[in-house]
Design an enzyme around this catalytic site. Structure first.
Site, short mmCIF file in Angstrom:
data_model
loop_
_atom_site.label_atom_id
_atom_site.label_comp_id
_atom_site.label_asym_id
_atom_site.label_seq_id
_atom_site.Cartn_x
_atom_site.Cartn_y
_atom_site.Cartn_z
N LYS A 111 26.67 46.92 44.64
CA LYS A 111 27.74 47.15 44.24
C LYS A 111 27.31 48.40 44.73
O LYS A 111 28.29 49.66 44.52
CB LYS A 111 28.09 47.42 43.30
CG LYS A 111 28.69 45.72 42.40
CD LYS A 111 29.81 45.91 41.54
CE LYS A 111 29.57 44.45 41.18
NZ LYS A 111 28.95 43.27 40.93
C1 LIG Z 1 29.29 41.94 42.02
C2 LIG Z 1 28.51 40.71 42.92
C3 LIG Z 1 29.40 39.82 43.35
C4 LIG Z 1 30.95 39.63 43.73
O1 LIG Z 1 30.97 41.04 44.04
P1 LIG Z 1 32.55 40.22 44.35
O2 LIG Z 1 33.24 41.18 45.22
O3 LIG Z 1 33.10 40.45 42.70
O4 LIG Z 1 32.49 39.29 44.77
C5 LIG Z 1 28.02 39.20 43.66
N1 LIG Z 1 26.63 39.04 43.37
C6 LIG Z 1 26.22 40.28 42.43
C7 LIG Z 1 24.85 40.51 42.51
C8 LIG Z 1 26.96 40.45 42.22
O5 LIG Z 1 26.79 42.35 41.14
#
Ligand SMILES: *Cc1c(COP(=O)(O)O)cnc(C)c1O
Length: 466
Positions: A111
């Site tokens: 993120k």
């Molecule tokens: C947020 C997150 C996901 C999922 O991502 P999306 O964009 O919501 O599909 C997967 N793995 C981790 C470690 C995350 O923080």
């Protein structure tokens, strides 16, 4: 470039307006009015660029004249200077797969790639428009810390993040509460994650309060986040051996459909991705949709990969819009159907179309543990439990399809963020990188507060009037 809503209820707006609006004012999601594309010759040229220049070229197509190039370059450079590697998203060979590591940002989860940029972009636009923004959100861990690190110390922005007191992982708690910038407020709620979410929802429902205090959300539906994520799919292409670039398959651990939607967008833009494999944990709404064409919600179940414990995928509407031939009327019918019956069904024609691009594998906790263990024993590489869903899905897909195209698994978090799951799988916790060991001795700050909307409102008013 102009932006429109999936629900067709707003006049086209600029990129800047789309970023500031977040969720479209008609309740839909914002999208570029046309999809920029690159020819295969152009894609070969892009493969020569370092990450930040790749981002510059791709963003320019989505932004147009809204941000002068010199300013945009500066925003991109400062966003990725916080990463521990210049490559930003390095591709590694692990056994017979490739792993793209998206976890080299400040909070060690993917993120950061979007939120480091979004923080800088917000600051730039707010200062330019002489406005301010107070971000409020509830977190169970990953998003909250990435958002805090995205906006810490930025001008014209404050951030208030509610987390359930004592119920987020120690690393995540430290990553949030050790940020001591004046514009960061950590609220430890005496309750659980749902209580935090309820309080935030109730605050946003008070429209006068929301307007008077310039409240805004951090969520995965901001267009700029998707745009930032498109870049690393192009970066996969740049880093693959030339022979493997013709067509390759990308496996994406999925929760809100944000990351994988960016991959689909990259494919639409001309990147030769053969297929996208959507990996889910036991929370399998998207798996069931891809297998049957029926989207219907279930109960959220806690798993070893908590950031994917989601039963309604907030970014899914974007894809549905394209699938329904970009027809808001048709999409609205499907969404109304879903609101009434709890079930959304696509036609067999659309189902076929969807299956050309996507396939899915569901991975339970036991398979997550086995995959972490097997990968470690066979290659020495340690996976985090989210990435493990992807690696398991990659092996399953290979078996089912008997394919030998290059398989790229997106690694969404560093294993040291989830030491308990890793220890359960291989008997020892992963070695923590310096950014985690350093957390241990840092001073922390948070305010303990009742899970009560009135109390949180009073807190906000007090902090924002000093
Ligand atoms: C947020 C997150 C996901 C999922 O991502 P999306 O964009 O919501 O599909 C997967 N793995 C981790 C470690 C995350 O923080």
């Amino acid at each position: 470039m102009k932006y429109i809503s999936t629900r067709g209820g707003i006049d086209p707006i600029s990129f800047n307006q789309a970023v500031m609006m977040g969720l479209a004012s008609d309740g839909g999601l914002l999208l570029p009015a046309t999809t920029p594309t690159f020819s295969s010759a152009e894609i070969k040229e892009l493969a020569e660029l370092p990450y930040t220049q790749l981002a510059m070229t791709i963003f320019s197509r989505f932004i147009g004249d809204d941000i002068p190039p010199a300013d945009l370059r500066q925003l991109i450079e400062s966003s990725y200077a916080t990463f521990s590697t210049k490559t930003v998203a390095p591709l590694k060979r692990v056994g017979d797969l490739y792993i793209q590591e998206l976890f080299h940002g400040p909070t060690l989860a993917f993120k950061d790639i979007a939120l480091q940029f979004l923080g800088n972009l917000f600051e730039y636009l707010l200062v330019r428009e002489k406005r301010s923004l107070n971000i409020i959100g509830a977190t169970s861990g990953d998003t909250g810390s990435a958002a805090i690190h995205g906006v810490r110390g930025k001008k014209n922005i404050n951030i208030f993040i509610l987390h359930p007191h004592g119920k987020v992982s120690p690393v995540q708690e430290k990553q949030m509460t050790s940020v001591l910038d004046d514009n960061v407020f950590n609220l430890a709620i005496e309750g659980n994650f749902d209580d935090g979410q309820r309080v935030v929802k109730e605050l946003f429902a008070d429209l006068d309060f929301k307007r008077d205090y310039q409240l805004g959300a951090v969520n995965s539906i901001n267009w700029a986040r998707i745009m930032a994520q498109v870049v690393y799919y192009f970066s996969v292409y740049s880093q693959l051996p030339i022979a493997a670039r013709k067509d390759f398959t990308v496996v994406v651990p999925t929760g809100n459909f944000g990351n994988i939607f960016a991959g689909w967008m990259a494919k639409e833009m001309g990147l030769p991705i053969k297929r996208l494999v959507l990996a889910t944990n036991a929370n399998d709404i998207l798996y069931r949709f891809i297998k049957t064409g029926i989207y219907s919600s279930g109960e959220v179940m806690p798993t070893l990969s908590p950031s994917m414990d989601i039963q309604l995928a907030s970014n899914f509407e974007r894809y549905l819009y394209y699938l329904n031939d970009r027809n808001p009327h048709q999409l609205n019918e499907r969404l109304t159907e879903f609101a009434v019956s709890g079930e959304l069904v696509i036609s067999s024609k659309l189902f076929e179309k969807m299956r050309e691009n996507f396939t899915s594998v569901r991975v339970d906790d036991q398979a997550i543990l086995t995959t972490i263990k097997d990968t470690w024993q066979e290659t020495g590489y340690i996976l985090d439990p989210h990435t493990a869903t992807g690696v398991n899905a990659a092996h399953e897909y290979r078996l089912q399809e008997q394919t030998d195209t290059a398989m790229i698994c997106l690694a969404t978090a560093h294993p040291a963020k989830f030491p308990d799951a890793v220890e359960k799988a291989i008997g020892t916790p992963p070695t923590a990188p310096p950014s985690i060991t350093a957390l241990e001795n840092l001073p922390c700050r948070f305010d303990l507060i009742a899970a009560d909307t009135k109390a949180v409102k009073a807190y906000l008013i007090e902090k924002l009037s000093t």
